[in-house]
Design a protein around this motif. Structure first.
Motif, PDB file in Angstrom:
ATOM      1  N   SER A  13      -0.548  14.920   6.359  1.00 58.55           N
ATOM      2  CA  SER A  13      -0.097  15.437   7.572  1.00 58.55           C
ATOM      3  C   SER A  13       1.135  14.545   8.013  1.00 58.55           C
ATOM      4  N   HIS A  14       1.545  13.465   7.206  1.00 58.25           N
ATOM      5  CA  HIS A  14       2.823  12.931   7.886  1.00 58.25           C
ATOM      6  C   HIS A  14       3.904  12.932   6.469  1.00 58.25           C
ATOM      7  N   GLY A  15       3.551  13.905   5.579  1.00 54.01           N
ATOM      8  CA  GLY A  15       4.578  14.270   4.558  1.00 54.01           C
ATOM      9  C   GLY A  15       4.694  13.328   3.206  1.00 54.01           C
ATOM     10  N   TYR A  16       3.439  12.454   3.360  1.00 56.89           N
ATOM     11  CA  TYR A  16       3.385  11.419   1.981  1.00 56.89           C
ATOM     12  C   TYR A  16       4.360  10.195   2.059  1.00 56.89           C
ATOM     13  N   GLY A  17       5.745  10.377   2.002  1.00 60.22           N
ATOM     14  CA  GLY A  17       6.433   9.326   2.245  1.00 60.22           C
ATOM     15  C   GLY A  17       6.635   8.721   0.894  1.00 60.22           C
ATOM     16  N   ALA A  18       7.068   7.222   0.811  1.00 63.18           N
ATOM     17  CA  ALA A  18       7.193   6.421  -0.215  1.00 63.18           C
ATOM     18  C   ALA A  18       5.913   6.693  -1.379  1.00 63.18           C
ATOM     19  N   VAL A  19       6.437   6.308  -2.662  1.00 65.10           N
ATOM     20  CA  VAL A  19       5.244   6.333  -3.751  1.00 65.10           C
ATOM     21  C   VAL A  19       5.366   5.262  -4.462  1.00 65.10           C
ATOM     22  N   PHE A  20       4.089   4.958  -5.088  1.00 60.71           N
ATOM     23  CA  PHE A  20       3.677   4.040  -6.167  1.00 60.71           C
ATOM     24  C   PHE A  20       3.026   4.802  -7.365  1.00 60.71           C
ATOM     25  N   GLN A  21       3.732   4.779  -8.489  1.00 67.80           N
ATOM     26  CA  GLN A  21       3.056   5.521  -9.633  1.00 67.80           C
ATOM     27  C   GLN A  21       2.424   4.349 -10.410  1.00 67.80           C
ATOM     28  N   PRO A  26      -0.813 -10.614  -9.794  1.00 65.27           N
ATOM     29  CA  PRO A  26       0.146 -11.562  -9.652  1.00 65.27           C
ATOM     30  C   PRO A  26       1.345 -10.964  -9.146  1.00 65.27           C
ATOM     31  N   TYR A  27       1.659  -9.833  -9.068  1.00 68.33           N
ATOM     32  CA  TYR A  27       2.781  -9.126  -8.891  1.00 68.33           C
ATOM     33  C   TYR A  27       2.749  -8.372  -7.357  1.00 68.33           C
ATOM     34  N   ASN A  28       3.470  -8.381  -6.435  1.00 70.84           N
ATOM     35  CA  ASN A  28       3.398  -7.558  -5.334  1.00 70.84           C
ATOM     36  C   ASN A  28       3.993  -6.357  -5.395  1.00 70.84           C
ATOM     37  N   PHE A  29       3.028  -5.305  -6.114  1.00 70.01           N
ATOM     38  CA  PHE A  29       3.506  -3.858  -6.186  1.00 70.01           C
ATOM     39  C   PHE A  29       3.880  -3.265  -4.766  1.00 70.01           C
ATOM     40  N   THR A  30       5.122  -2.533  -4.797  1.00 67.92           N
ATOM     41  CA  THR A  30       5.752  -2.075  -3.413  1.00 67.92           C
ATOM     42  C   THR A  30       6.009  -0.511  -3.684  1.00 67.92           C
ATOM     43  N   PHE A  31       5.745   0.538  -2.508  1.00 70.56           N
ATOM     44  CA  PHE A  31       6.143   1.563  -2.614  1.00 70.56           C
ATOM     45  C   PHE A  31       7.784   1.694  -2.794  1.00 70.56           C
ATOM     46  N   SER A  32       8.174   2.891  -3.510  1.00 72.64           N
ATOM     47  CA  SER A  32       9.582   3.227  -3.597  1.00 72.64           C
ATOM     48  C   SER A  32       9.631   4.501  -3.012  1.00 72.64           C
ATOM     49  N   ALA A  33      11.050   4.802  -2.710  1.00 73.15           N
ATOM     50  CA  ALA A  33      11.522   6.090  -2.228  1.00 73.15           C
ATOM     51  C   ALA A  33      11.125   7.191  -3.275  1.00 73.15           C
ATOM     52  N   GLY A  34      10.637   8.257  -2.939  1.00 69.35           N
ATOM     53  CA  GLY A  34      10.435   9.494  -3.946  1.00 69.35           C
ATOM     54  C   GLY A  34      10.823  10.666  -3.412  1.00 69.35           C
ATOM     55  N   ALA A  43       9.888   6.640   3.608  1.00 65.94           N
ATOM     56  CA  ALA A  43       8.847   6.035   4.747  1.00 65.94           C
ATOM     57  C   ALA A  43       8.057   5.239   4.005  1.00 65.94           C
ATOM     58  N   GLY A  44       8.092   3.916   4.284  1.00 72.64           N
ATOM     59  CA  GLY A  44       7.068   2.908   3.665  1.00 72.64           C
ATOM     60  C   GLY A  44       7.716   2.286   2.134  1.00 72.64           C
TER      61      GLY A  44
END
Length: 139
Positions: free
Chosen positions: A47-55, A66-74, A79-80
């Motif tokens: 409902s908010h268009g999904y935004g950033a992604v983590f594959q 041990p890693y801080n995985f983050t979202f990326s623009a996609g 957003a995020g």
């Protein structure tokens, strides 16, 4: 005369239907970021268009260690982007031929809650799991 009237009415109705379908788009339509055998976690729900992604390609026992995985623009926006994946996912898009499980706790613990994402499905996380994702595994 009746046949001609019906034909004209049908033609007009068909033209209106076609025009309506041509311009109708879903605000929550996903633009795919995933590829075969992976899942994508999204910062926002449909409902908010999904935004950033983590594959995700492999099981991850803890999205922040041990890693801080983050979202990326996609393909669905930024957003995020840059935000930690841990406890910030709202939707999952599976391109995996089996189930993918999102866990509330780290180390694949379902002691409090978890959510199974079916093969090849796009799902908003439940109210319990939304923004409460600590690990994820292919099952």
């Amino acid at each position: 005369m009746l046949v001609k009237k019906l034909a004209v009415t049908a033609a007009v109705a068909g033209a209106l239907l076609t025009a309506g379908l041509a311009t109708a788009t879903s605000a929550s339509a996903i633009n795919y970021d995933c590829s075969s055998g992976t899942v994508c976690l999204y910062y926002n729900s449909s409902s908010h268009g999904y935004g950033a992604v983590f594959q995700q390609y492999v099981d991850i026992a803890n999205y922040s260690s041990p890693y801080n995985f983050t979202f990326s623009a996609g393909n669905n926006g930024s957003a995020g982007a840059g935000v930690s994946v841990k406890n910030n996912a709202a939707a999952v898009d599976s391109w995996y031929s089996g189930n993918f499980v999102v866990y509330y706790n780290s180390n694949y613990s379902c002691s409090f809650a978890c959510q199974t994402i079916p093969s090849m499905a796009t799902v908003d996380l439940s109210a319990t799991m939304k923004n409460n994702n600590a690990s994820g595994a292919f099952r």
